[in-house]
Design a protein around this motif. Sequence first.
Motif, PDB file in Angstrom:
ATOM      1  N   LEU A 156      -4.256   0.499   1.947  1.00 31.01           N
ATOM      2  CA  LEU A 156      -4.358   1.941   2.131  1.00 31.01           C
ATOM      3  C   LEU A 156      -4.185   2.336   3.599  1.00 31.01           C
ATOM      4  CD1 LEU A 156      -7.257   2.832  -0.325  1.00 31.01           C
ATOM      5  CD2 LEU A 156      -4.857   3.467  -0.548  1.00 31.01           C
ATOM      6  N   ARG A 157      -4.796   1.574   4.475  1.00 29.62           N
ATOM      7  CA  ARG A 157      -4.643   1.881   5.899  1.00 29.62           C
ATOM      8  C   ARG A 157      -3.199   1.717   6.343  1.00 29.62           C
ATOM      9  NH1 ARG A 157      -9.590  -0.787   5.771  1.00 29.62           N
ATOM     10  NH2 ARG A 157      -8.687  -2.794   6.394  1.00 29.62           N
ATOM     11  N   ALA A 158      -2.507   0.719   5.798  1.00 31.94           N
ATOM     12  CA  ALA A 158      -1.117   0.467   6.180  1.00 31.94           C
ATOM     13  C   ALA A 158      -0.201   1.622   5.816  1.00 31.94           C
ATOM     14  CB  ALA A 158      -0.620  -0.819   5.522  1.00 31.94           C
ATOM     15  N   VAL A 159      -0.569   2.369   4.769  1.00 28.46           N
ATOM     16  CA  VAL A 159       0.259   3.508   4.364  1.00 28.46           C
ATOM     17  C   VAL A 159      -0.382   4.839   4.746  1.00 28.46           C
ATOM     18  CG1 VAL A 159       1.383   2.221   2.522  1.00 28.46           C
ATOM     19  CG2 VAL A 159      -0.697   3.498   2.006  1.00 28.46           C
ATOM     20  N   HIS A 215       5.900   5.262   1.250  1.00 24.17           N
ATOM     21  CA  HIS A 215       5.896   6.423   2.123  1.00 24.17           C
ATOM     22  C   HIS A 215       4.507   6.644   2.731  1.00 24.17           C
ATOM     23  CE1 HIS A 215       9.599   7.312  -0.184  1.00 24.17           C
ATOM     24  NE2 HIS A 215       9.983   7.815   0.977  1.00 24.17           N
ATOM     25  N   GLN A 216       4.500   6.851   4.013  1.00 28.71           N
ATOM     26  CA  GLN A 216       3.251   7.082   4.741  1.00 28.71           C
ATOM     27  C   GLN A 216       2.530   8.334   4.231  1.00 28.71           C
ATOM     28  OE1 GLN A 216       1.415   5.880   7.629  1.00 28.71           O
ATOM     29  NE2 GLN A 216       2.397   3.944   7.102  1.00 28.71           N
ATOM     30  N   GLY A 217       1.228   8.183   4.015  1.00 25.57           N
ATOM     31  CA  GLY A 217       0.382   9.323   3.678  1.00 25.57           C
ATOM     32  C   GLY A 217       0.531   9.841   2.272  1.00 25.57           C
ATOM     33  N   ASP A 218       1.275   9.142   1.432  1.00 28.76           N
ATOM     34  CA  ASP A 218       1.537   9.626   0.067  1.00 28.76           C
ATOM     35  C   ASP A 218       0.737   8.803  -0.940  1.00 28.76           C
ATOM     36  OD1 ASP A 218       2.485  10.592  -2.307  1.00 28.76           O
ATOM     37  OD2 ASP A 218       4.588  10.053  -1.953  1.00 28.76           O
ATOM     38  N   ALA A 219      -0.362   9.378  -1.423  1.00 30.12           N
ATOM     39  CA  ALA A 219      -1.206   8.673  -2.391  1.00 30.12           C
ATOM     40  C   ALA A 219      -0.526   8.534  -3.747  1.00 30.12           C
ATOM     41  CB  ALA A 219      -2.534   9.417  -2.559  1.00 30.12           C
ATOM     42  N   SER A 220       0.581   9.253  -3.963  1.00 26.32           N
ATOM     43  CA  SER A 220       1.330   9.166  -5.218  1.00 26.32           C
ATOM     44  C   SER A 220       2.617   8.370  -5.065  1.00 26.32           C
ATOM     45  CB  SER A 220       1.662  10.574  -5.722  1.00 26.32           C
ATOM     46  OG  SER A 220       0.480  11.301  -5.993  1.00 26.32           O
ATOM     47  N   ASP A 221       2.754   7.635  -3.982  1.00 23.91           N
ATOM     48  CA  ASP A 221       3.965   6.849  -3.794  1.00 23.91           C
ATOM     49  C   ASP A 221       4.158   5.913  -4.989  1.00 23.91           C
ATOM     50  OD1 ASP A 221       6.072   5.684  -1.708  1.00 23.91           O
ATOM     51  OD2 ASP A 221       5.097   4.010  -2.730  1.00 23.91           O
TER      52      ASP A 221
END
Length: 341
Positions: free
Chosen positions: A32-35, A64-70
Amino acid sequence: MITASPTSRLSSPSPGWRELWRDAITDAGELLRAVGLDARTDLLPPDDAGFPLRVPRGFAARMHQGDASDPLLLQVLPRRAEHDMAEGFTVDAVGDMASRTGHGVLHKYDGRALLIASGSCAVNCRYCFRRHFPYGEEIAAAAQWREALTHVKADTSIRELILSGGDPLSLATHKLAELTRGLAEMPHVIRLRIHTRLPVVLPERVDDEFTTWLSSLPLQKVVVLHANHANEFDASVDAACARLRDAGATLLNQSVLLRGINDDADILTDLCERSFAAGVLPYYLHQLDKVAGAAHFEVDDETALRLVDALRARLPGYLVPKLVRELQGDPSKRPIADFAR
């Protein structure tokens, strides 16, 4: 997306696939931190829901950075929903154990035998239908494949040998070579099929040693990849696919229809087009195997059929994968249209 660090001209040679494997992310908080989602630990179940997390860093770099729905993240991130009980979802979703005919050998379909070559994967997909499989007891590669090869040699109806797992490419190439040396005395086996996710999630696995072994085989060779979204392909995957083709393999892709990840006609169209651009022909679109812990990925059959109708309207027929489900006891994968309409 995660930006790769620039490589110094004076740096040491690129790490091999084994080093990259060992360096995989195995902690959900780290992923999670990595994204860029370090504040979203509320998404996580305790103890990874009993199924360890493993994600190669190169695969994580395509998220994708910051996208919890990636769509790549959702395939591998443990979620609380994995603890939910769902009717019809079991630990042996497709009857693997009922089809066991030898140590690590599954014989479900005429003319084909499947070997559980390894219990390891470079990435642990949360919808995996073998997430509860007793790999410790059922590895065909144990003892130099002897029991598995004995079964295949005795049954001359077997024309195709399928390597699955886990992921068979988690094995060292010399271990795979042990198997194919044993096949040399079996003229009834004409084809080797390898089901693998490694060329997609860890393309470095397709190295010189591996392609030399693969190209040397006097068998028809089919490599079935597993990608569920176009974003899984990048230049490194394209290069791995090219190397597999140069080694004489026919490349196919099988996907799983997954809610919130690829249950959309535009997404599936892009996947089929991107797969073919990499030289990989769309093969199967699987309805989810009903394995315990994966019910939150399920897409109903009517929706699945509408999606495939949309693909037929948009794509040439050879780019439309077959929509199928695997059911215990069936003589083959069953087309969804046979019982859904």
